[in-house]
Design a protein around this motif. Structure first.
Motif, PDB file in Angstrom:
ATOM      1  N   LEU A  54      -7.960  19.865  58.310  1.00  0.00           N
ATOM      2  CA  LEU A  54      -8.450  19.354  59.590  1.00  0.00           C
ATOM      3  C   LEU A  54      -8.230  20.370  60.709  1.00  0.00           C
ATOM      4  O   LEU A  54      -9.080  20.519  61.598  1.00  0.00           O
ATOM      5  N   VAL A  55      -7.116  21.072  60.654  1.00  0.00           N
ATOM      6  CA  VAL A  55      -6.831  22.090  61.672  1.00  0.00           C
ATOM      7  C   VAL A  55      -7.848  23.226  61.580  1.00  0.00           C
ATOM      8  O   VAL A  55      -8.379  23.692  62.604  1.00  0.00           O
TER       9      VAL A  55
ATOM     10  N   TRP B 134     -11.110  22.064  63.028  1.00  0.00           N
ATOM     11  CA  TRP B 134     -11.033  22.005  64.490  1.00  0.00           C
ATOM     12  C   TRP B 134     -11.146  23.398  65.090  1.00  0.00           C
ATOM     13  O   TRP B 134     -11.887  23.618  66.051  1.00  0.00           O
ATOM     14  N   ARG B 135     -10.445  24.356  64.509  1.00  0.00           N
ATOM     15  CA  ARG B 135     -10.481  25.728  65.024  1.00  0.00           C
ATOM     16  C   ARG B 135     -11.842  26.373  64.810  1.00  0.00           C
ATOM     17  O   ARG B 135     -12.219  27.291  65.549  1.00  0.00           O
TER      18      ARG B 135
ATOM     19  N   ALA C 249     -14.771  24.550  64.839  1.00  0.00           N
ATOM     20  CA  ALA C 249     -15.667  23.893  65.790  1.00  0.00           C
ATOM     21  C   ALA C 249     -15.349  24.283  67.229  1.00  0.00           C
ATOM     22  O   ALA C 249     -16.253  24.381  68.076  1.00  0.00           O
ATOM     23  N   PHE C 250     -14.068  24.524  67.510  1.00  0.00           N
ATOM     24  CA  PHE C 250     -13.636  24.859  68.883  1.00  0.00           C
ATOM     25  C   PHE C 250     -12.758  26.113  68.845  1.00  0.00           C
ATOM     26  O   PHE C 250     -11.536  26.036  68.987  1.00  0.00           O
TER      27      PHE C 250
END
Length: 219
Positions: A206-207, A210-211, A213-214
């Motif tokens: 998940l991290v 997230w990194r 996507a952002f």
């Protein structure tokens, strides 16, 4: 690359039970399906429009299929939006590569060329997070301890992908891009990917998503 597939079961046997457990692999696969289906439904018009634009831009099919090595050494065809003119050459791509069209450069920077890999995720060839699949030839260079990388599905993103998101710039600055890729970048990617498999967790996946996507802005 039939050699890789032929011996793979023996090569992977010492690594059975290392990395994600069967139940963790099931959770990871269900997550991939649960995310890929709505994303594909949402982004299919974008994929088709960019493929059409790439066809006009390159004079070839808007979709680019290339053989990669996947889980257990099985070859598969990764699907991307075409960003280069169909010219034979090296598999190493540098920033400013003359084969890349102007539209193709924008698609690569925006990562829109990666969207069709959602089909690879649905087909079970890939996962959202994992080691990036290499072209045939590089898997031959893995030693016994490194072949654990081939025990999981390759990913669209992952620790090595994030670290080398500016890989084309690094290669463009190298005196010998192919040698730099072979002797510096590839071994470091192998190290990162091996660590990913040996210490896999759903939270880390998940991290990484997230990194991706952002992304953090470069300082």
């Amino acid at each position: 690359m039939a050699l890789i597939h032929y011996h793979l079961q023996d090569l992977l046997s010492p690594w059975q039970g290392i990395g994600p457990s069967p139940s963790q692999r099931l959770v990871k696969r269900l997550f991939d399906l649960g995310l890929a289906l709505p994303l594909l439904a949402l982004l299919l018009p974008v994929i088709l429009m960019t493929a059409w634009a790439a066809r006009l831009d390159t004079g070839a099919s808007g979709f680019f299929l290339q053989e990669r090595i996947g889980r257990r050494g099985r070859p598969f065809r990764v699907i991307k939006i075409r960003t280069m003119r169909p010219v034979e050459g090296t598999t190493v791509t540098t920033l400013g590569d003359p084969r890349i069209t102007r539209l193709g450069g924008w698609l690569r920077r925006s990562k829109l060329d990666e969207l069709p890999q959602l089909f690879n995720v649905l087909a079970g060839h890939m996962s959202f997070v994992g080691p990036r699949p290499d072209v045939p030839g590089f898997a031959d260079a893995l030693d016994d301890e490194e072949r654990v990388i081939l025990s999981v599905r390759p990913g669209i993103t992952g620790p090595a992908t994030l670290k080398y998101r500016d890989e084309e710039t690094l290669l463009a600055e190298a005196e010998d891009p192919e040698r730099f890729n072979r002797e510096v970048i590839f071994p470091d990617k192998v190290r990162l990917n091996r660590d990913y498999v040996l210490h896999w967790s759903f939270t880390r996946d998940l991290v990484y998503l997230w990194r991706t996507a952002f992304p953090r802005p470069r300082v």
